[in-house]
Design a protein around this motif. Sequence first.
Motif, mmCIF file in Angstrom:
data_model
loop_
_atom_site.group_PDB
_atom_site.id
_atom_site.type_symbol
_atom_site.label_atom_id
_atom_site.label_comp_id
_atom_site.label_asym_id
_atom_site.label_seq_id
_atom_site.Cartn_x
_atom_site.Cartn_y
_atom_site.Cartn_z
ATOM 1 N N LEU A 180 41.393 37.432 -15.869
ATOM 2 C CA LEU A 180 42.845 37.279 -15.818
ATOM 3 C C LEU A 180 43.291 36.576 -14.543
ATOM 4 C CD1 LEU A 180 44.082 40.699 -17.274
ATOM 5 C CD2 LEU A 180 43.466 38.592 -18.455
ATOM 6 N N GLU A 181 42.621 36.876 -13.441
ATOM 7 C CA GLU A 181 42.931 36.190 -12.175
ATOM 8 C C GLU A 181 42.577 34.704 -12.272
ATOM 9 O OE1 GLU A 181 40.765 38.327 -9.236
ATOM 10 O OE2 GLU A 181 41.991 40.142 -9.419
ATOM 11 N N THR A 182 41.432 34.406 -12.870
ATOM 12 C CA THR A 182 40.997 33.014 -13.016
ATOM 13 C C THR A 182 42.009 32.202 -13.819
ATOM 14 O OG1 THR A 182 38.652 33.598 -12.886
ATOM 15 C CG2 THR A 182 39.191 31.525 -13.966
ATOM 16 N N TYR A 183 42.552 32.789 -14.877
ATOM 17 C CA TYR A 183 43.516 32.093 -15.731
ATOM 18 C C TYR A 183 44.948 32.207 -15.209
ATOM 19 C CZ TYR A 183 39.820 31.690 -19.279
ATOM 20 O OH TYR A 183 38.663 31.389 -19.971
ATOM 21 N N GLY A 184 45.145 32.911 -14.100
ATOM 22 C CA GLY A 184 46.483 33.079 -13.546
ATOM 23 C C GLY A 184 47.348 34.048 -14.331
ATOM 24 N N GLN A 188 51.583 37.072 -14.518
ATOM 25 C CA GLN A 188 52.531 37.328 -15.602
ATOM 26 C C GLN A 188 52.304 38.660 -16.308
ATOM 27 O OE1 GLN A 188 51.087 33.499 -17.126
ATOM 28 N NE2 GLN A 188 53.217 33.048 -17.652
ATOM 29 N N TYR A 189 51.123 39.226 -16.095
ATOM 30 C CA TYR A 189 50.774 40.466 -16.783
ATOM 31 C C TYR A 189 50.263 41.513 -15.793
ATOM 32 C CZ TYR A 189 50.816 38.076 -21.355
ATOM 33 O OH TYR A 189 51.185 37.404 -22.489
ATOM 34 N N ASN A 190 50.555 42.762 -16.096
ATOM 35 C CA ASN A 190 49.908 43.878 -15.415
ATOM 36 C C ASN A 190 48.667 44.250 -16.220
ATOM 37 O OD1 ASN A 190 51.839 44.221 -13.325
ATOM 38 N ND2 ASN A 190 53.191 45.266 -14.771
ATOM 39 N N TYR A 191 47.580 44.510 -15.533
ATOM 40 C CA TYR A 191 46.336 44.923 -16.190
ATOM 41 C C TYR A 191 46.258 46.444 -16.148
ATOM 42 C CZ TYR A 191 41.354 45.617 -17.082
ATOM 43 O OH TYR A 191 40.154 46.039 -17.597
ATOM 44 N N LEU A 192 46.190 47.052 -17.317
ATOM 45 C CA LEU A 192 46.096 48.507 -17.410
ATOM 46 C C LEU A 192 44.668 48.904 -17.751
ATOM 47 C CD1 LEU A 192 47.437 51.350 -17.571
ATOM 48 C CD2 LEU A 192 47.745 50.913 -20.030
ATOM 49 N N ALA A 193 44.043 49.683 -16.882
ATOM 50 C CA ALA A 193 42.706 50.226 -17.153
ATOM 51 C C ALA A 193 42.876 51.661 -17.629
ATOM 52 C CB ALA A 193 41.848 50.178 -15.891
ATOM 53 N N PRO A 194 42.812 51.900 -18.938
ATOM 54 C CA PRO A 194 43.017 53.254 -19.456
ATOM 55 C C PRO A 194 41.917 54.204 -18.983
ATOM 56 C CG PRO A 194 43.100 51.604 -21.196
ATOM 57 C CD PRO A 194 42.522 50.946 -19.996
ATOM 58 N N GLY A 195 42.183 55.479 -19.137
ATOM 59 C CA GLY A 195 41.205 56.456 -18.675
ATOM 60 C C GLY A 195 40.015 56.625 -19.591
ATOM 61 N N SER A 196 40.132 56.156 -20.828
ATOM 62 C CA SER A 196 39.050 56.368 -21.797
ATOM 63 C C SER A 196 39.203 55.413 -22.966
ATOM 64 C CB SER A 196 39.078 57.813 -22.319
ATOM 65 O OG SER A 196 40.282 58.039 -23.053
ATOM 66 N N ASP A 197 38.158 55.354 -23.790
ATOM 67 C CA ASP A 197 38.205 54.583 -25.024
ATOM 68 C C ASP A 197 39.328 55.104 -25.919
ATOM 69 O OD1 ASP A 197 37.669 53.209 -27.404
ATOM 70 O OD2 ASP A 197 36.044 54.565 -27.956
ATOM 71 N N SER A 198 39.465 56.430 -26.019
ATOM 72 C CA SER A 198 40.483 57.007 -26.890
ATOM 73 C C SER A 198 41.888 56.604 -26.454
ATOM 74 C CB SER A 198 40.362 58.533 -26.933
ATOM 75 O OG SER A 198 40.491 59.085 -25.647
ATOM 76 N N GLU A 244 29.347 33.438 -14.611
ATOM 77 C CA GLU A 244 28.965 34.154 -13.405
ATOM 78 C C GLU A 244 29.893 33.846 -12.239
ATOM 79 O OE1 GLU A 244 24.874 33.222 -12.759
ATOM 80 O OE2 GLU A 244 24.168 34.463 -14.429
ATOM 81 N N GLU A 245 30.461 32.642 -12.248
ATOM 82 C CA GLU A 245 31.341 32.231 -11.158
ATOM 83 C C GLU A 245 32.745 32.805 -11.285
ATOM 84 O OE1 GLU A 245 33.508 28.155 -9.523
ATOM 85 O OE2 GLU A 245 31.834 28.011 -10.937
ATOM 86 N N SER A 246 33.316 32.755 -12.504
ATOM 87 C CA SER A 246 34.740 33.085 -12.630
ATOM 88 C C SER A 246 35.134 33.829 -13.901
ATOM 89 C CB SER A 246 35.559 31.795 -12.570
ATOM 90 O OG SER A 246 35.221 30.951 -13.666
ATOM 91 N N LYS A 247 34.177 34.061 -14.811
ATOM 92 C CA LYS A 247 34.454 34.709 -16.101
ATOM 93 C C LYS A 247 35.381 33.871 -16.976
ATOM 94 C CE LYS A 247 32.144 38.026 -14.217
ATOM 95 N NZ LYS A 247 30.673 37.948 -14.303
ATOM 96 N N ALA A 248 35.403 32.570 -16.749
ATOM 97 C CA ALA A 248 36.322 31.690 -17.470
ATOM 98 C C ALA A 248 35.753 31.186 -18.788
ATOM 99 C CB ALA A 248 36.704 30.513 -16.578
ATOM 100 N N THR A 249 35.018 32.031 -19.477
ATOM 101 C CA THR A 249 34.474 31.687 -20.792
ATOM 102 C C THR A 249 34.559 32.929 -21.680
ATOM 103 O OG1 THR A 249 32.163 32.414 -20.507
ATOM 104 C CG2 THR A 249 32.753 30.262 -19.594
ATOM 105 N N GLU A 250 34.174 32.753 -22.926
ATOM 106 C CA GLU A 250 34.045 33.921 -23.781
ATOM 107 C C GLU A 250 32.935 34.811 -23.230
ATOM 108 O OE1 GLU A 250 33.117 32.260 -27.570
ATOM 109 O OE2 GLU A 250 31.151 31.532 -26.962
ATOM 110 N N PHE A 251 32.926 36.066 -23.662
ATOM 111 C CA PHE A 251 31.900 36.976 -23.178
ATOM 112 C C PHE A 251 30.517 36.487 -23.606
ATOM 113 C CE2 PHE A 251 35.450 39.657 -22.394
ATOM 114 C CZ PHE A 251 35.035 40.602 -21.459
ATOM 115 N N PRO A 252 29.514 36.748 -22.796
ATOM 116 C CA PRO A 252 28.166 36.316 -23.143
ATOM 117 C C PRO A 252 27.703 36.945 -24.450
ATOM 118 C CG PRO A 252 28.261 37.104 -20.873
ATOM 119 C CD PRO A 252 29.557 37.478 -21.519
#
Length: 332
Positions: A180-184, A188-198, A244-252
């Motif tokens: 998200l930082e790489t794409y700027g 514009q967005y807040n990143y929410l890290a929830p406490g669990s999968d549920s 590896e540099e910036s995560k600016a691709t789809e997931f491996p």
Amino acid sequence: MRKMLVFISLCTILILGACSNEASSDSIDVIKFADAGWDSVRVHNSIAQLIIEEGYGYKTEVTSGTSAATMQALEQGDINVNMEVWTDNIKEIYDKAIDSGKIKKVATNFNDNSQGLYVPTYVIEGDAERGIEPVAPDLKTVEDLAKYPELFQDPEDSSKGRIVGAPSSWVVSEHLETKLETYGLDEQYNYLAPGSDSAIVASLAGAYKKGEPWVGYYWSPTWVTASYDLTLLEDNAYDQALWEESKATEFPPNDVVIAVHKDLPTQAKDVVDFLSKYSTSNELTEEALKYMNENETEPEEAAHWWMKEHEDVWTAWVSAEVAEKVKAALAE
């Protein structure tokens, strides 16, 4: 004197423990599985546990923890089997453990999975049956989210949108924040890290029921991706150096492998022979997860249902003698 006695007692315990470990290095009574916190690994654990207990006569246990903690325990021998190592999500940890010889890959459980940022398909295409109009017909890629922060408004901060990420204890959460930082998009967005999968699922389910926009991280195979009509947002084609540099691709591309502690092949060769043949797919795994959700069952019950439905699959992993023992247990 009292301190000396305590010291001697501790030394005695350590010595006895060391002797016990040495004596049991070529045998094992209880095989311990890793549970890193999601349903698919719990289902695969349950399938393997039933086969190992009923077919080979070992006891089994499950140890819960984060991906990093369970991998460390696997390296140390406190855990014997991990049925779902998402190799590229924890690439550095996994490669180091493999290179050290402390763990061994014995099979690929499945490799047709996907992960990333999803939106309900009705956000893009609408849903005529539910009377939902498309609100972002041009939303195709992760970078396109820059056009729609108002659409995915953060209920706690109206000046920004909200992207629901992964729990902070998951390695993938750090990847998402970097992306998200790489794409700027962090502007514009807040990143929410929830406490669990549920918590992720509750957020998605609440929005989906109301037909509201939602964007967040998920992966397959899961009952969620099997049950909800979701669209995975596209990203730049995977490039290892750029990732590896910036995560600016789809997931491996993730080989989700079965790994064991280095000693297990000598402690329980029959079990490792079975695990080396263990192979499923995204679709097969999602069947069990969908059944689990729709019937509100535990992973163990879903695993047993799956084994009855797919006898042709799991019996190919074991001898005819073992298969008969397991089938008898399933029939009880």
